[in-house]
Design a protein around this motif. Structure first.
Motif, PDB file in Angstrom:
ATOM      1  N   ARG A 130       0.825  -1.218   0.000  1.00 49.01           N
ATOM      2  CA  ARG A 130       0.000   0.000   0.000  1.00 49.01           C
ATOM      3  C   ARG A 130       0.852   1.258   0.000  1.00 49.01           C
ATOM      4  NH1 ARG A 130      -3.056  -3.082   3.717  1.00 49.01           N
ATOM      5  NH2 ARG A 130      -2.098  -1.959   5.481  1.00 49.01           N
ATOM      6  N   ALA A 131       2.074   1.127   0.569  1.00 50.69           N
ATOM      7  CA  ALA A 131       2.986   2.274   0.605  1.00 50.69           C
ATOM      8  C   ALA A 131       3.748   2.443  -0.705  1.00 50.69           C
ATOM      9  CB  ALA A 131       3.973   2.113   1.755  1.00 50.69           C
ATOM     10  N   GLY A 132       3.423   1.589  -1.667  1.00 45.52           N
ATOM     11  CA  GLY A 132       4.058   1.704  -2.980  1.00 45.52           C
ATOM     12  C   GLY A 132       5.311   0.882  -3.133  1.00 45.52           C
ATOM     13  N   HIS A 133       5.484  -0.127  -2.272  1.00 41.10           N
ATOM     14  CA  HIS A 133       6.658  -0.992  -2.357  1.00 41.10           C
ATOM     15  C   HIS A 133       6.241  -2.457  -2.418  1.00 41.10           C
ATOM     16  CE1 HIS A 133       8.961   2.580  -1.353  1.00 41.10           C
ATOM     17  NE2 HIS A 133       8.207   2.740  -0.274  1.00 41.10           N
ATOM     18  N   PRO A 134       5.470  -2.831  -3.420  1.00 43.11           N
ATOM     19  CA  PRO A 134       5.032  -4.241  -3.513  1.00 43.11           C
ATOM     20  C   PRO A 134       6.217  -5.182  -3.687  1.00 43.11           C
ATOM     21  CG  PRO A 134       4.587  -3.083  -5.568  1.00 43.11           C
ATOM     22  CD  PRO A 134       5.004  -2.039  -4.572  1.00 43.11           C
ATOM     23  N   GLY A 135       6.204  -6.293  -2.958  1.00 43.97           N
ATOM     24  CA  GLY A 135       7.274  -7.271  -3.073  1.00 43.97           C
ATOM     25  C   GLY A 135       8.528  -6.901  -2.308  1.00 43.97           C
ATOM     26  N   ALA A 136       8.476  -5.775  -1.567  1.00 43.81           N
ATOM     27  CA  ALA A 136       9.664  -5.355  -0.816  1.00 43.81           C
ATOM     28  C   ALA A 136       9.918  -6.317   0.340  1.00 43.81           C
ATOM     29  CB  ALA A 136       9.483  -3.944  -0.284  1.00 43.81           C
ATOM     30  N   HIS A 137      11.183  -6.525   0.649  1.00 46.39           N
ATOM     31  CA  HIS A 137      11.537  -7.373   1.785  1.00 46.39           C
ATOM     32  C   HIS A 137      11.167  -6.670   3.086  1.00 46.39           C
ATOM     33  CE1 HIS A 137      13.937 -10.500  -0.331  1.00 46.39           C
ATOM     34  NE2 HIS A 137      14.009  -9.554  -1.236  1.00 46.39           N
ATOM     35  N   LEU A 138      10.739  -7.425   4.052  1.00 47.59           N
ATOM     36  CA  LEU A 138      10.409  -6.850   5.340  1.00 47.59           C
ATOM     37  C   LEU A 138      11.673  -6.328   6.018  1.00 47.59           C
ATOM     38  CD1 LEU A 138       7.739  -8.415   4.816  1.00 47.59           C
ATOM     39  CD2 LEU A 138       7.690  -8.963   7.242  1.00 47.59           C
ATOM     40  N   SER A 139      11.511  -5.266   6.785  1.00 44.43           N
ATOM     41  CA  SER A 139      12.651  -4.710   7.524  1.00 44.43           C
ATOM     42  C   SER A 139      12.882  -5.530   8.794  1.00 44.43           C
ATOM     43  CB  SER A 139      12.359  -3.253   7.911  1.00 44.43           C
ATOM     44  OG  SER A 139      11.316  -3.184   8.876  1.00 44.43           O
ATOM     45  N   HIS A 140      14.030  -5.347   9.394  1.00 41.69           N
ATOM     46  CA  HIS A 140      14.325  -6.049  10.644  1.00 41.69           C
ATOM     47  C   HIS A 140      13.354  -5.634  11.745  1.00 41.69           C
ATOM     48  CE1 HIS A 140      18.761  -7.225   9.597  1.00 41.69           C
ATOM     49  NE2 HIS A 140      17.860  -7.749   8.788  1.00 41.69           N
ATOM     50  N   THR A 141      12.947  -4.365  11.739  1.00 47.04           N
ATOM     51  CA  THR A 141      11.959  -3.906  12.719  1.00 47.04           C
ATOM     52  C   THR A 141      10.641  -4.639  12.536  1.00 47.04           C
ATOM     53  OG1 THR A 141      12.959  -1.702  12.828  1.00 47.04           O
ATOM     54  CG2 THR A 141      10.676  -1.906  13.581  1.00 47.04           C
ATOM     55  N   GLN A 142      10.222  -4.823  11.290  1.00 48.50           N
ATOM     56  CA  GLN A 142       8.978  -5.550  11.018  1.00 48.50           C
ATOM     57  C   GLN A 142       9.084  -7.015  11.425  1.00 48.50           C
ATOM     58  OE1 GLN A 142       8.688  -4.411   6.849  1.00 48.50           O
ATOM     59  NE2 GLN A 142       6.979  -3.028   7.300  1.00 48.50           N
ATOM     60  N   PHE A 143      10.241  -7.616  11.216  1.00 50.52           N
ATOM     61  CA  PHE A 143      10.469  -8.994  11.680  1.00 50.52           C
ATOM     62  C   PHE A 143      10.304  -9.063  13.208  1.00 50.52           C
ATOM     63  CE2 PHE A 143      13.473  -9.935   7.930  1.00 50.52           C
ATOM     64  CZ  PHE A 143      12.496 -10.646   7.254  1.00 50.52           C
ATOM     65  N   TYR A 144      10.939  -8.103  13.893  1.00 48.13           N
ATOM     66  CA  TYR A 144      10.907  -8.106  15.360  1.00 48.13           C
ATOM     67  C   TYR A 144       9.483  -7.909  15.876  1.00 48.13           C
ATOM     68  CZ  TYR A 144      11.817  -6.891  20.226  1.00 48.13           C
ATOM     69  OH  TYR A 144      11.799  -6.858  21.603  1.00 48.13           O
ATOM     70  N   ILE A 145       8.756  -6.961  15.316  1.00 47.58           N
ATOM     71  CA  ILE A 145       7.390  -6.690  15.753  1.00 47.58           C
ATOM     72  C   ILE A 145       6.496  -7.901  15.501  1.00 47.58           C
ATOM     73  CG2 ILE A 145       5.328  -5.284  15.331  1.00 47.58           C
ATOM     74  CD1 ILE A 145       7.232  -2.934  14.740  1.00 47.58           C
ATOM     75  N   SER A 146       6.693  -8.564  14.376  1.00 53.29           N
ATOM     76  CA  SER A 146       5.910  -9.766  14.070  1.00 53.29           C
ATOM     77  C   SER A 146       6.132 -10.829  15.132  1.00 53.29           C
ATOM     78  CB  SER A 146       6.298 -10.316  12.693  1.00 53.29           C
ATOM     79  OG  SER A 146       5.973  -9.410  11.663  1.00 53.29           O
ATOM     80  N   GLY A 147       7.393 -11.052  15.488  1.00 53.77           N
ATOM     81  CA  GLY A 147       7.713 -12.037  16.507  1.00 53.77           C
ATOM     82  C   GLY A 147       7.216 -11.630  17.885  1.00 53.77           C
ATOM     83  N   ALA A 148       7.336 -10.340  18.214  1.00 56.72           N
ATOM     84  CA  ALA A 148       6.885  -9.860  19.519  1.00 56.72           C
ATOM     85  C   ALA A 148       5.375 -10.019  19.655  1.00 56.72           C
ATOM     86  CB  ALA A 148       7.280  -8.396  19.709  1.00 56.72           C
ATOM     87  N   ALA A 149       4.633  -9.722  18.597  1.00 51.68           N
ATOM     88  CA  ALA A 149       3.181  -9.898  18.621  1.00 51.68           C
ATOM     89  C   ALA A 149       2.836 -11.369  18.842  1.00 51.68           C
ATOM     90  CB  ALA A 149       2.574  -9.397  17.313  1.00 51.68           C
ATOM     91  N   ALA A 150       3.588 -12.250  18.186  1.00 53.98           N
ATOM     92  CA  ALA A 150       3.373 -13.691  18.356  1.00 53.98           C
ATOM     93  C   ALA A 150       3.628 -14.103  19.802  1.00 53.98           C
ATOM     94  CB  ALA A 150       4.289 -14.468  17.411  1.00 53.98           C
ATOM     95  N   GLY A 151       4.692 -13.562  20.397  1.00 58.81           N
ATOM     96  CA  GLY A 151       5.031 -13.898  21.774  1.00 58.81           C
ATOM     97  C   GLY A 151       4.000 -13.413  22.771  1.00 58.81           C
ATOM     98  N   ILE A 152       3.534 -12.191  22.594  1.00 59.11           N
ATOM     99  CA  ILE A 152       2.547 -11.630  23.516  1.00 59.11           C
ATOM    100  C   ILE A 152       1.238 -12.415  23.432  1.00 59.11           C
ATOM    101  CG2 ILE A 152       1.100  -9.608  23.963  1.00 59.11           C
ATOM    102  CD1 ILE A 152       3.574  -7.908  23.116  1.00 59.11           C
ATOM    103  N   ALA A 153       0.822 -12.747  22.222  1.00 57.94           N
ATOM    104  CA  ALA A 153      -0.399 -13.540  22.051  1.00 57.94           C
ATOM    105  C   ALA A 153      -0.250 -14.904  22.727  1.00 57.94           C
ATOM    106  CB  ALA A 153      -0.709 -13.709  20.565  1.00 57.94           C
ATOM    107  N   ASN A 154       0.926 -15.485  22.589  1.00 61.68           N
ATOM    108  CA  ASN A 154       1.178 -16.809  23.157  1.00 61.68           C
ATOM    109  C   ASN A 154       1.325 -16.787  24.668  1.00 61.68           C
ATOM    110  OD1 ASN A 154       2.137 -19.661  23.185  1.00 61.68           O
ATOM    111  ND2 ASN A 154       4.059 -18.692  23.772  1.00 61.68           N
ATOM    112  N   GLY A 155       1.768 -15.660  25.227  1.00 62.98           N
ATOM    113  CA  GLY A 155       2.045 -15.578  26.655  1.00 62.98           C
ATOM    114  C   GLY A 155       0.868 -15.938  27.538  1.00 62.98           C
ATOM    115  N   PHE A 156      -0.339 -15.596  27.097  1.00 66.14           N
ATOM    116  CA  PHE A 156      -1.525 -15.885  27.901  1.00 66.14           C
ATOM    117  C   PHE A 156      -1.773 -17.389  28.026  1.00 66.14           C
ATOM    118  CE2 PHE A 156      -2.336 -11.551  26.366  1.00 66.14           C
ATOM    119  CZ  PHE A 156      -2.612 -10.922  27.568  1.00 66.14           C
ATOM    120  N   LEU A 157      -1.354 -18.140  27.042  1.00 63.90           N
ATOM    121  CA  LEU A 157      -1.485 -19.599  27.097  1.00 63.90           C
ATOM    122  C   LEU A 157      -0.252 -20.231  27.735  1.00 63.90           C
ATOM    123  CD1 LEU A 157      -3.156 -22.093  26.325  1.00 63.90           C
ATOM    124  CD2 LEU A 157      -2.031 -22.051  24.088  1.00 63.90           C
ATOM    125  N   ALA A 158       0.918 -19.680  27.425  1.00 65.55           N
ATOM    126  CA  ALA A 158       2.173 -20.255  27.918  1.00 65.55           C
ATOM    127  C   ALA A 158       2.292 -20.161  29.430  1.00 65.55           C
ATOM    128  CB  ALA A 158       3.365 -19.554  27.266  1.00 65.55           C
TER     129      ALA A 158
END
Length: 307
Positions: free
Chosen positions: A110-138
């Motif tokens: 949508r920002a005009g960069h179709p097919g662009a590789h994700l940034s390291h910040t986006q990788f980290y946020i993706s993983g952090a969101a996964a961890g926080i969601a999982n924490g309630f079960l873990a």
């Protein structure tokens, strides 16, 4: 050759319930592989973390005493809970991480960069969101597992259901979730570092060798998974010690040694200094490479099979 996007490989471009179901099922397979390969290491770690001062001289002493007093099966005490629970936890981790990656891909487009590789910040946020969601079960799953793992000659619980019943009776429903805050901190940051390390290495491999994700050989996936495990534990281990101390404390609030996360942190430091936050670190690091190699390899292999 045109640049290949690491995150819009054919199978991962699929949308909707089917894509999510495949991610979750592959994550479950990764979780089962994680438990079966890592339970002996985890039992050793938990006993070192939670035992009274002077009980063990180190990881090898735990292993020797456990084998002598309880036999090889002692390493797999409390396995049923994580086998079911960790399968669910890892399915959440991978499912949310993959969802977040697709979300960021769409955002980049949508920002005009179709097919662009994700940034390291986006990788980290993706993983952090996964961890926080999982924490309630873990958190409750690990609480039950730790109670079972730390039983020695005196058997307090007949199994996970009995442990839940006794914890609920002694401390109420909130007692089952004791240690939730440090678990969330560990999972949020730890999973951020975990998935960042793996995805960044995969991304680099794809860019460097101009291949698709499905063409990365298994041994390199295992290597990247091992590195991800190191990234997680080297950056989040101290908070895991705090969590374990809280979850092995007395159930009766009047008898608890630690009144909360900050109090636990202060008392560990007052008693043992910085080294107190690294009890059980050796078995954890020895465990990190094979366990997370198995986890990521099982996930990626399942995804390739499912398409």
């Amino acid at each position: 050759m045109a640049e290949i996007d690491a995150h819009l490989v054919e199978p991962h471009a699929e949308e909707g319930f089917t894509r999510v179901a495949k991610d979750v099922f592959a994550g479950t397979c990764g979780g089962i592989a994680q438990v079966l390969s890592g339970q002996p290491f985890d039992t050793t770690k938990v006993r070192l973390q939670s035992a009274p001062e002077g009980t063990y001289t180190g990881a090898l002493d735990v292993v020797k005493k456990l084998l002598k007093n309880e036999g090889p099966a002692g390493f797999y005490k409390g396995t049923l809970t994580p086998l079911v629970g960790v399968g669910a936890c890892v399915s959440i981790q991978f499912g949310v991480n993959e969802f977040m990656k697709r979300t960021f891909n769409a955002q980049n487009a949508r920002a005009g960069h179709p097919g662009a590789h994700l940034s390291h910040t986006q990788f980290y946020i993706s993983g952090a969101a996964a961890g926080i969601a999982n924490g309630f079960l873990a958190s409750p799953i690990e609480h039950i597992r730790i109670r079972l793992q730390t039983q020695t000659t005196t058997k307090l619980y007949d199994g996970p259901i009995d442990a839940i019943r006794q914890i609920n009776k002694a401390a109420g429903f909130k007692g089952i979730f004791r240690g939730l805050l440090p678990t969330q901190i560990r999972e949020g940051h730890g999973m951020g570092a975990y998935f960042l390390a793996f995805e960044a290495l995969v991304d680099h491999d794809i860019k460097t060798n101009k291949i698709q994700r499905k063409d990365i050989p298994g041994w390199r996936l295992c290597l990247y998974g091992a590195c991800a495990g190191y990234a997680m534990w080297f950056t989040s281990y101290p908070i895991d010690v705090v969590k374990s101390k809280m979850q092995t404390d007395a159930l009766d609030p009047a008898k608890q040694q630690y009144k909360g996360m900050i109090d636990c942190f202060q008392k560990i430091y007052a008693t043992n200094g910085i080294k107190g936050f690294f009890r059980g670190f050796l078995p954890t690091i020895l465990r990190a490479a094979p366990v997370n190699a198995c986890t990521f390899y099982a996930f990626e292999l399942t995804i390739r099979y499912l398409g």
